[in-house]
Design a protein around this motif. Structure first.
Motif, PDB file in Angstrom:
ATOM      1  N   ARG A  19       0.824  -1.218   0.000  1.00  0.00           N
ATOM      2  CA  ARG A  19       0.000   0.000   0.000  1.00  0.00           C
ATOM      3  C   ARG A  19       0.851   1.258   0.000  1.00  0.00           C
ATOM      4  N   THR A  20       2.062   1.168   0.572  1.00  0.00           N
ATOM      5  CA  THR A  20       2.921   2.349   0.658  1.00  0.00           C
ATOM      6  C   THR A  20       4.169   2.241  -0.222  1.00  0.00           C
ATOM      7  N   ALA A  21       4.290   1.154  -0.959  1.00  0.00           N
ATOM      8  CA  ALA A  21       5.464   0.932  -1.811  1.00  0.00           C
ATOM      9  C   ALA A  21       5.418   1.835  -3.045  1.00  0.00           C
ATOM     10  N   THR A  22       6.599   2.146  -3.542  1.00  0.00           N
ATOM     11  CA  THR A  22       6.686   2.918  -4.785  1.00  0.00           C
ATOM     12  C   THR A  22       6.270   2.018  -5.943  1.00  0.00           C
ATOM     13  N   PRO A  23       5.939   2.602  -7.088  1.00  0.00           N
ATOM     14  CA  PRO A  23       5.600   1.769  -8.254  1.00  0.00           C
ATOM     15  C   PRO A  23       6.735   0.811  -8.635  1.00  0.00           C
ATOM     16  N   GLU A  24       7.972   1.255  -8.489  1.00  0.00           N
ATOM     17  CA  GLU A  24       9.119   0.395  -8.804  1.00  0.00           C
ATOM     18  C   GLU A  24       9.169  -0.795  -7.854  1.00  0.00           C
ATOM     19  N   GLU A  25       8.943  -0.537  -6.552  1.00  0.00           N
ATOM     20  CA  GLU A  25       8.943  -1.616  -5.569  1.00  0.00           C
ATOM     21  C   GLU A  25       7.796  -2.594  -5.841  1.00  0.00           C
ATOM     22  N   GLN A  26       6.646  -2.064  -6.188  1.00  0.00           N
ATOM     23  CA  GLN A  26       5.503  -2.928  -6.483  1.00  0.00           C
ATOM     24  C   GLN A  26       5.793  -3.830  -7.672  1.00  0.00           C
TER      25      GLN A  26
END
Length: 57
Positions: A19-26
């Motif tokens: 829910r709080t991850a960056t798009p790159e992390e996701q």
């Protein structure tokens, strides 16, 4: 599921909140149950090899 694992560039595994991850992390997140099982198997194998190496010292 809002939790996942991510492998950082330095090789460190980290649990993240999607829910709080960056798009790159996701995009890099390991969420699939089968992939997570493979990660667990790999970590156990590495620990076994490290323990065996210590015994040989």
């Amino acid at each position: 599921m809002t939790r996942a694992l991510i492998c950082r560039p330095n090789g460190e595994l980290e649990e993240i909140d999607l829910r709080t991850a960056t798009p790159e992390e996701q995009a890099l997140a390991i969420r699939d149950h089968r992939e997570l099982e493979l990660v667990v198997i790999l970590i156990r194998s590495i620990r076994t090899v490290e323990e065996a190496a210590r015994e040989l010292e």
